[in-house]
Structures are given as C-alpha cells and as structure tokens.
Design an enzyme around this catalytic site. Structure first.
Site, PDB file in Angstrom:
ATOM      1  N   ASP A  67       0.811  -1.220   0.000  1.00 13.04           N
ATOM      2  CA  ASP A  67       0.000   0.000   0.000  1.00 13.04           C
ATOM      3  C   ASP A  67       0.847   1.274   0.000  1.00 13.04           C
ATOM      4  O   ASP A  67       2.075   1.226   0.161  1.00 13.04           O
ATOM      5  CB  ASP A  67      -0.956  -0.007   1.205  1.00 13.04           C
ATOM      6  CG  ASP A  67      -0.272  -0.407   2.512  1.00 13.04           C
ATOM      7  OD1 ASP A  67       0.959  -0.361   2.583  1.00 13.04           O
ATOM      8  OD2 ASP A  67      -0.994  -0.761   3.461  1.00 13.04           O
ATOM      9  N   ASN A 136      -7.639  -2.883  14.191  1.00 12.27           N
ATOM     10  CA  ASN A 136      -9.028  -3.156  13.800  1.00 12.27           C
ATOM     11  C   ASN A 136      -9.135  -4.305  12.796  1.00 12.27           C
ATOM     12  O   ASN A 136     -10.167  -4.504  12.178  1.00 12.27           O
ATOM     13  CB  ASN A 136      -9.685  -1.886  13.225  1.00 12.27           C
ATOM     14  CG  ASN A 136      -9.005  -1.405  11.953  1.00 12.27           C
ATOM     15  OD1 ASN A 136      -8.063  -2.019  11.466  1.00 12.27           O
ATOM     16  ND2 ASN A 136      -9.485  -0.308  11.398  1.00 12.27           N
ATOM     17  N   HIS A 138      -7.340  -4.612  10.008  1.00 16.46           N
ATOM     18  CA  HIS A 138      -7.055  -4.335   8.595  1.00 16.46           C
ATOM     19  C   HIS A 138      -5.770  -5.028   8.147  1.00 16.46           C
ATOM     20  O   HIS A 138      -4.844  -5.230   8.933  1.00 16.46           O
ATOM     21  CB  HIS A 138      -7.057  -2.827   8.273  1.00 16.46           C
ATOM     22  CG  HIS A 138      -5.898  -2.028   8.746  1.00 16.46           C
ATOM     23  ND1 HIS A 138      -6.017  -0.867   9.476  1.00 16.46           N
ATOM     24  CD2 HIS A 138      -4.565  -2.176   8.563  1.00 16.46           C
ATOM     25  CE1 HIS A 138      -4.841  -0.360   9.723  1.00 16.46           C
ATOM     26  NE2 HIS A 138      -3.936  -1.131   9.175  1.00 16.46           N
ATOM     27  N   GLU A 143      -9.719  -1.744   5.138  1.00 19.10           N
ATOM     28  CA  GLU A 143     -10.371  -1.443   6.406  1.00 19.10           C
ATOM     29  C   GLU A 143     -11.613  -2.315   6.592  1.00 19.10           C
ATOM     30  O   GLU A 143     -12.145  -2.880   5.622  1.00 19.10           O
ATOM     31  CB  GLU A 143     -10.776   0.044   6.416  1.00 19.10           C
ATOM     32  CG  GLU A 143      -9.602   1.013   6.323  1.00 19.10           C
ATOM     33  CD  GLU A 143      -8.803   1.126   7.617  1.00 19.10           C
ATOM     34  OE1 GLU A 143      -8.868   0.223   8.470  1.00 19.10           O
ATOM     35  OE2 GLU A 143      -8.085   2.143   7.768  1.00 19.10           O
TER      36      GLU A 143
END
Ligand code: GLP
Length: 250
Positions: A67, A136, A138, A143
């Site tokens: 990313d 979380n 990801h 996400e």
C-alpha cells in the site's frame, strides 16, 4: 494456519527474515509482497544484515508493496516508498526498477490501481506476502467493511487507523485520509503469507483472527481460508488466545 510462537519482537524478526532468506535462496525469481509499519522493521534490519554478510542477493528478486498513502511524494519521509528505500532497498543489491510501491501521486488513481494489479499478474504472482495487521483487523489498508472481492483500489482510511498512524506524523491532521492498497483478493492470491504480529496491543486482534468468524467486519479473518499462512506471533500478541485457551481447559 501454521502458528509459531516466539518470545518477543526480536525473535519474530529473526524468524521472519530466515523464512524470507530461504525463499530468496530457493526460488530462481522470487516475487516478494512487502509491508510497512513498525512490525516488519526488525525483519528488514535482519535481511540487510544477511545481505551484508554475503548470504543472499536480491538481484533476481522483484517486490510489490501492499500500500501507499495518497498525496505523499516519494521523498516524503512518511511515504511508504521512502520507508522501503530507507529500511531495505537502498541497502541491498536490488535495482529500483524491480521494486514496486503504488504511486500515491498518480494523476489517474484508478489507472494506477489497475496497472499495479496487472504488473503483479505479469510477474507471475506473489510467492510470499509479508503481512502485518492493524488493531481493527485491517490488512494492507483494507479497512473493516472492505469486500473480500477487491483487487488493488483506493480506500478511505478508518479514523482508528489515522489515529494509530499519527505517531509517525507531526500531528493527526497531517495523516493522509486516503491510500492505495492491494485488495483482499490480491493478497489472497499470494502463494504463501507470512503474518507477523507483535505486542499486547494486538492481542485482541490475534484472538479475533484465530477464533472469530470469517467476516468483512474483520478483514484479516479471511486469512483463515488461505491454504498457506504462517503466523509468527510473540507471547504478548498471543496472550489473549492463550488465556482463553487455558480457561476453556479448566
Ligand atoms: C498500517 C499498514 C499495514 C500495517 C498496519 C500495522 O496502517 N498499512 O500494512 O500492517 O498499519 O502497523 P504496525 O506494524 O505499525 O502496527
């Protein structure tokens, strides 16, 4: 999923670098998927060291990073391109043309995403993908709520991710709000996944990863369905899993 428990961050980094080193030695044209963040930093340090010691060459290796932030030029110290050059590429014998990080400054972001995906395909696909995990759940910058069917795409970062990554920036408002990320589908196509998790703050995420249901609410849960995932986690990261395992034994 193969799980290796290690004592701490340093042991995780060493173990991970040994696995990557072996793939580089064994494969004629290794294609590595690489990650950023604090988690793989130690692994990159180890890899630079084994290169300096003459044990591996990166000359046949191609890399694809997961990313990149949108809007940060490659020279920006918070861009993932800068991170990769700084932690690995500039210290080993890999030509920059063999290293790929999505271009977060591309005029046409959609085209950039398609080209990135196409380029991975042309390379023959990723042999081993290094992955970290966000608190979380990801992976890359996929996400919670991201469809499992996504290829490389543009994402809006979750507030918790912006907060978690603010530590690298002067202030939270300087953290980009968007990124390009390989999709869940791109990640799942990798032949092997090396998942690295360290520290107590990831203990809940590891628990959910291993015991939660497979759901887009927790993107990393999809890894339960990949045939070749090796999780290397330290004691602190595995603390909740072990605590609950012990409770169910009582
Ligand atoms: C970032 C990256 C992820 C990384 C995650 C965890 O947002 N996009 O690829 O795995 O956060 O980062 P860290 O290793 O610093 O905890």
């Amino acid at each position: 999923m193969q799980i290796t428990e290690v004592k701490n961050y340093d042991e995780m980094s060493k173990k991970a670098s040994e696995i990557i080193m072996k793939r580089i030695q064994d494969l004629p044209k290794p294609v590595l998927g690489l990650a950023t963040g604090s988690t793989p930093e130690g692994m990159y340090k180890e890899l630079v060291q084994v290169y300096v010691d003459g044990k591996i060459s990166f000359s046949n290796t191609t890399t694809y990073n997961l990313d990149e932030y949108i809007g940060l030029p490659r020279e920006d110290k918070n861009s993932y391109r800068f991170y990769m050059n700084d932690r690995l590429f500039s210290h080993v014998d890999i030509s920059k043309e063999q290293t790929n990080v999505p271009n977060g400054m591309a005029k046409d972001l959609k085209e950039e995403c398609n080209d990135y995906e196409e380029s991975i395909k042309k390379s023959g696909g990723i042999d081993v993908q290094v992955l970290g995990i966000g608190v979380n759940g990801h992976i890359g910058f996929n996400e919670p709520g991201t469809s499992f069917q996504t290829a490389t795409h543009v994402v809006n970062l979750a507030p918790s991710t912006i907060q978690a990554n603010a530590r690298f920036f002067e202030s939270e408002k300087d953290v980009p709000k968007q990124a390009i990320t390989m999709g869940i589908q791109s990640i799942m196509k990798s032949k092997e996944i090396l998942l690295l998790i360290s520290g107590a703050k990831k203990a809940d995420a590891v628990y959910q990863l291993l015991h939660g249901e497979v759901s887009e609410v927790f993107p990393a849960s999809i890894l339960q369905q990949h045939p070749n995932v090796h999780l290397i986690a330290d004691e602190a990261a595995l603390s909740k899993v072990k605590e609950n395992g012990m409770r169910s034994l009582r």
